[in-house]
Design an enzyme around this catalytic site. Structure first.
Site, mmCIF file in Angstrom:
data_model
loop_
_atom_site.group_PDB
_atom_site.id
_atom_site.type_symbol
_atom_site.label_atom_id
_atom_site.label_comp_id
_atom_site.label_asym_id
_atom_site.label_seq_id
_atom_site.Cartn_x
_atom_site.Cartn_y
_atom_site.Cartn_z
ATOM 1 N N HIS A 1 0.828 -1.204 0.000
ATOM 2 C CA HIS A 1 0.000 0.000 0.000
ATOM 3 C C HIS A 1 0.871 1.267 0.000
ATOM 4 O O HIS A 1 0.659 2.177 -0.794
ATOM 5 C CB HIS A 1 -0.930 -0.003 1.212
ATOM 6 C CG HIS A 1 -1.651 1.292 1.425
ATOM 7 N ND1 HIS A 1 -2.613 1.765 0.555
ATOM 8 C CD2 HIS A 1 -1.554 2.240 2.401
ATOM 9 C CE1 HIS A 1 -3.075 2.931 0.992
ATOM 10 N NE2 HIS A 1 -2.447 3.247 2.104
ATOM 11 N N ASP B 1 -11.424 2.301 7.377
ATOM 12 C CA ASP B 1 -11.025 3.657 7.751
ATOM 13 C C ASP B 1 -11.363 4.594 6.588
ATOM 14 O O ASP B 1 -10.514 4.929 5.765
ATOM 15 C CB ASP B 1 -9.521 3.677 8.052
ATOM 16 C CG ASP B 1 -9.112 4.969 8.733
ATOM 17 O OD1 ASP B 1 -9.834 5.410 9.635
ATOM 18 O OD2 ASP B 1 -8.074 5.531 8.354
#
Lengths: 428, 428
Positions: free
Chosen positions: A142, A242
């Site tokens: 990521h 999130d």
């Protein structure tokens, strides 16, 4: 390590469909409210919610040392605070009472009526009162993807990234339980090439596929948690989405990090799956590129868990579109490393603190844990079953995270972490 | 606005030295523990701590609608949650009972013994259970100074700075009350010109001279607080020293902001001074360079307070060295703007949340609120009375913040916010 409650051969007298996330080997903990407005701590087997307050009151925890009101609470914080010995005794006792061979509760219709609810009869609440919410940034894939998009291939990873689990503080007040609608946030963003910001609803509402671990009281202020003892302070895990508004985040984040681009909502799954229940799925963590500083250097190598993670998008017509398939085991920094790092400066960690993994992306394109990566910053829109495309989410989109572990004997899962996006409401 | 408790002519039958921060017009709120291990909410007049739990039990709040245990608590959160009307009634009643002319308690020796303590007889505790701690970065002078040092004069302020009150989330667990020793933190830092970090105690332990405001329950998730109503949700203020380890911060902060460089400790003063008590010191806020977006555009201009702030350093030989003199009124973004910005995306604000101003620096060199600025990143070390110099703090240094307001009639102050630095302890 032999954990009694994990015995894969045990079956419950409560019906559990094959492949269900919540066999009798799971025994997660959550908080729910009944139709009669009673709030209690509970567990789940199959499609049943079990009221542990009533279970305790009716004497089923007989030989487990527990305060009378341990489960008649609106959060798990005190239970978690009680420590691993209590968690184990409680899970073992629940396993024992719900064992197919045990007639004690099985054959007591009156007690069953008081203790056991169909899941649809209860509403799940936030399982913990979140003290502090920290979010890490521990997926190398990521961090690399984001780096490549914003800084180019050569400077993809920040110089500090391989030396420590980078993290930041999130907002506790806006951590919500699965099912809570997510209002599209307003905010400032900067149009490309402009110098003056505009104000409006975010145009880039994104998910982040994460897990989070929940801690117990760990250390006094000023006293770091060592990497070797860190594991002792982790109670269990949840799924975490999130939510992120990328345009707001992009304009605000220098130099102090994400703020309004993140703190409008973070959704977690309602059942905390204990580390004990996940133990059979422990696996090797990725080999680290550098030997970290000694306070982060773990003697063990099996520091990860094989937890399959899925994100799907349900559009308003009911279509289910798969967004990504990833896995917790891709995470570069382990939970123990995160906890040791978080406290190396003496920062104190308490019962009910929540620490997010950061978006978990895997090595392949279909394993990226955010729309930002899946659509490669908008360059490759995702086509859905109904023919529409997405770069980020539309109003009405329902985002569903799932997570589960599976071996030849048993599946242990987290259930779902759901959020449906509501249209923005113009501020007064 | 006429606030009864603020009557500058009122004197108390309790002795108050001239210039004391806590005349009968202040009536702040705090939490303390007595020698008999009783924890209670209290107020302060002169050098006396007043047990409001006992005061209430003995009937002195007679006509104020309050729950029986309102003050017998270990935090002010529930009291703050009760709202402005309660805060006012309570302050007014305390002012009335302690008025020099009122014999009711003054002449009741038995009750006085139960209710009133010398300050040395009690230990002040953290006044609130901090839900979320947010720190802003709202001093233009501070942001500019830091910018000049790190990015040069031409790019001193980030492009976003004049458009919104930049902020980030801090750590709640490590917010401590004045007097708590501060352990020098260990951490990673990067030596100049190197690529590999080193590990050790911070070499640049700094203060940040700040104030913080404490909120009451303000909004539901998804519903912004408008700039016009923001004032209603601010209960009071404290002094805040947001300790910082600059070397740790510098290495870790990209791209997610400060983390371990800050979260090892943040010290606040023990008495929350209410906005009502500060009202006579309201003053013009600085004219803003740009007209902000409408959600930040305040109709009023007197949005600041003339609060004088002082930082001193007491060395181990007992010398008191003045470090800086600054003032809350220099702050560019008002508290209402901070709160409106914080919630514009729907982020919910609760009772007991704490929002720091960010380092408050003024226009002149002796008004800078951090050692980083006072020593200009080490280029201009500060010489102390004992002939030693400081760029940052040494072990054994005691940093003392003070804050007070003063007009012809009355002084209202915050007392002290103290932290003494203990040597680092090598992690296990």
């Amino acid at each position: 390590m032999l954990i009694k409650a994990n015995d894969p051969k045990r079956k419950s007298w409560l019906k559990v469909e094959k492949g269900c996330d919540f066999p009798i080997q799971n025994i997660p903990f959550g908080v729910f409210i009944t139709k009669d407005d009673i709030i209690t701590i509970g567990t789940r087997i199959g499609e049943y919610a079990i009221d542990l307050g009533a279970f305790h009151q009716l004497g089923y925890f007989d030989d487990v040392p527990l305060t009378d009101d341990m489960f008649m609470q609106d959060s798990l914080n005190d239970f978690i605070s009680d420590g691993r010995k209590t968690w184990r005794l409680v899970r073992n006792k629940i396993a024992e009472v719900f064992d197919a061979e045990n007639p004690r509760l099985r054959d007591n219709e009156k007690h069953k009526e008081i203790i056991i609810f169909n899941l649809e009869e209860v509403e799940m609440l936030l399982p913990i009162s979140v003290g502090d919410y920290t979010d890490f940034y521990s997926s190398k894939e990521h961090a690399t993807n984001v780096g490549v998009m914003f800084r180019g291939k050569d400077n993809a990873l920040m110089p500090n990234w391989l030396h420590m689990p980078i993290g930041y503080h999130g907002r506790s007040s806006s951590v919500v339980v699965s099912g809570t609608p997510i209002r599209r946030p307003y905010g400032q963003s900067i149009p490309k090439g402009e110098e003056t910001p505009v104000f409006g609803p975010t145009k880039s509402l994104d998910m982040e596929v994460e897990t989070a671990f929940i801690t117990t009281d760990a250390n006094n202020l000023g006293e770091p948690i060592s990497i070797d003892e860190a594991r002792e302070y982790i109670f269990g895990m949840v799924l975490l989405n999130d939510w992120s508004a990328r345009d707001i985040q992009k304009w605000e984040y220098a130099p102090l990090g994400p703020f309004l681009g993140k703190n409008f909502a973070s959704t977690i799954s309602p059942w905390i799956v204990t580390m004990d229940a996940l133990e059979p799925f422990r696996c090797e963590s990725p080999k680290q590129d550098l030997t970290p500083l000694s306070y982060l250097n773990q003697k063990t190598t099996n520091n990860s868990f094989d937890i399959k993670l899925r994100a799907t998008l349900e559009t308003e017509n009911g279509d289910i579109n798969e967004l990504c398939k990833t896995n917790f085991k891709y995470l570069y920094w382990s939970m123990e490393q995160q906890l040791a790092h978080h406290s190396i400066n003496g920062c104190n960690v308490r019962s009910g603190d929540m620490m997010g993994s950061g978006t978990i992306s895997g090595p392949t394109k279909n394993s990226y844990g955010s729309m930002l990566e899946l659509s490669w910053a908008g360059k490759e829109p995702i086509t859905l079953k109904d023919g529409t495309t997405r770069v980020f989410f539309n109003d009405g989109d329902k985002v569903i995270l799932k997570g589960y572990c599976k071996n030849d004997e048993v599946s242990i899962g987290f259930g779902k972490c759901i959020g449906k996006i509501l249209p923005a409401v113009k501020p007064k």
